[in-house]
Design a protein around this motif. Structure first.
Motif: not given
Length: 452
Positions: A114-125
């Protein structure tokens, strides 16, 4: 098509380095195609991605360790949609392609946790966008200390066996992240590192973790509500003593990781590995030393400046002369389709966009292994793959046309977005199609639209 024809060079810039032409792109950049690419690397508003429904990294991390599926999938979906829309309306798309390249280089699978799902796009941005044309050591350090990366490659409970906690618990290190740093992120497979280097790297990484939800709830291991989901260095988990990686000695504790990563980022093998991947992504599946070496040299001479690597890429003579044999990935293809039609997806239809990307095997964040989606044409080019592409493009065309009528006849649209690259066969097929959906599907399935 010749490389001296301004429209031909504009068409090449838009497809090889960008995300495909919009109806006015070729005319807009024909006077200076290279300059249009450089402008994307240096103009703030082109690089930034903002949105009222996009959350900050701290909120995403906290949601990832303590929220519900609805909450963290909502964050992931909002980031996926915002990035897609940004790419549809980018002037050319070169900077977006670089963001996509580095995001895939440091792949994170939302299926992991769940942590990766929440953060993948945020990290990219919030991380990759800001550092995609900066120094590679800074990008490397920033990404490899992200809670989602530590979680994805199982470093959150990596404890040095001779650390205070390691001796008490009889714990040990996990080598997953250490192996991928050397094999995928920096030096590249077979670049001369040993299993001993991997183990030493794992010791360097010991104690680099994040605050899990249960730790925040109970105020354990340095956790609190304020640090929920955040990166944390646990010094009593870190393997004590100096480490030796690739023959170089490193001391200290918390700063040890940054020192090792900085040296790895500036290593000649890393320069070759990254340069090879850039050429493979943008130019050809068969990079040669004549293409790779100038980029690696620019990278090393600038101490790992990714801006200089990108400029060296577009300054290669081969960048403007090689035939376009690379196949667009499915994601790039759907972005190029929306750009050609000069529209993006309506909110009510976004589930269908994601469904089409699923069917095509290229939904962002869904490649499970750390090597990222394949970048070679052979992976995407198969009879069944092309059939599914055709079906997906036809369905997407129907959906996009249902929301608003075309402002140009398909034959004129084809001429605008392909320019001199359009073949006589494609022009004839579009003209003789039975209806606009068929005409546009034929355009989008044409070799000169499929390839970049």
């Amino acid at each position: 098509m010749t490389s001296t024809d301004p429209l031909a060079r504009a068409a090449l810039a838009a497809s090889r380095f960008g995300l495909g032409a919009r109806p006015t792109t070729l005319q807009d950049i024909a006077s200076d195609p290279r300059g249009a690419l450089v402008e994307e690397l240096t103009t703030g508003w082109i690089r930034r991605l903002r949105g009222a429904d996009l959350v900050d990294p701290a909120q995403a991390a906290a949601t990832g360790v303590s929220g519900s599926f609805t909450d963290y999938e909502g964050i992931n979906r909002a980031e996926t949609v915002a990035a897609f829309n940004k790419r549809v309306y980018a002037p050319v798309g070169f900077f977006e392609r670089l963001v996509m390249f580095w995001s895939n280089h440091f792949n994170l699978s939302v299926e992991k946790a769940s942590l990766v799902r929440a953060m993948r796009g945020v990290i990219e941005r919030c991380v990759i966008r800001g550092l995609a044309t900066g120094r590679f050591d800074r990008l490397l350090i920033a990404l490899l200390t992200q809670p989602a990366m530590l979680c994805y490659l199982d470093n959150q409970e990596s404890i040095g066996p001779n650390s205070l906690i390691g001796l008490r618990r009889g714990a040990g290190v996990n080598v997953n992240l250490a192996r991928e740093i050397l094999e995928l992120h920096t030096l590249g497979y077979g670049a001369g590192y040993s299993e001993g280097d991997i183990l030493q790297m794992a010791y360097v990484l010991s104690g680099h973790s994040y605050v899990r939800g249960w730790e925040a709830d109970r105020n354990l291991n340095g956790g609190s509500d304020a640090t929920r989901g955040q990166y944390i260095f646990r010094s009593d988990w870190h393997e004590p003593g100096p480490r030796r990686v690739l023959g170089r000695r490193y001391t200290g504790r918390e700063g040890q990781l940054a020192a090792v990563l900085t040296d790895l980022a500036r290593h000649p093998a890393t320069a070759q590995h990254l340069a090879f991947k850039l050429v493979q992504h943008f130019l050809t599946d068969a990079p040669t030393p004549a293409m790779v070496d100038p980029i690696a040299r620019a990278y090393l001479d600038s101490e790992g400046d990714l801006m200089q690597a990108a400029l060296a890429l577009i300054d290669l003579p081969q960048a403007w002369t090689l035939p376009q044999t690379k196949l667009r990935t499915p994601y790039e293809l759907l972005v190029a389709q929306a750009r050609a039609l000069n529209r993006t997806w309506h909110d009510d239809d976004l589930w269908l966009l994601l469904q089409i990307l699923d069917a095509l095997g290229h939904r962002p964040g869904y490649w499970e292994t750390p090597d990222g989606y394949p970048d070679d044409t052979a992976h995407w080019l198969s009879p069944n793959g092309l059939r599914v592409r055709g079906d997906g493009l036809q369905k997407a065309t129907q959906i996009l046309l249902a929301r608003a009528p075309l402002t140009l006849p398909p034959r004129r649209l084809a001429a605008r977005v392909l320019g001199p690259a359009q073949s006589a066969e494609t022009a004839a097929a579009v003209r003789s199609a039975a209806d606009p959906v068929q005409a546009l599907t034929l355009l989008f399935m044409a070799p000169e639209f499929q390839r970049r």
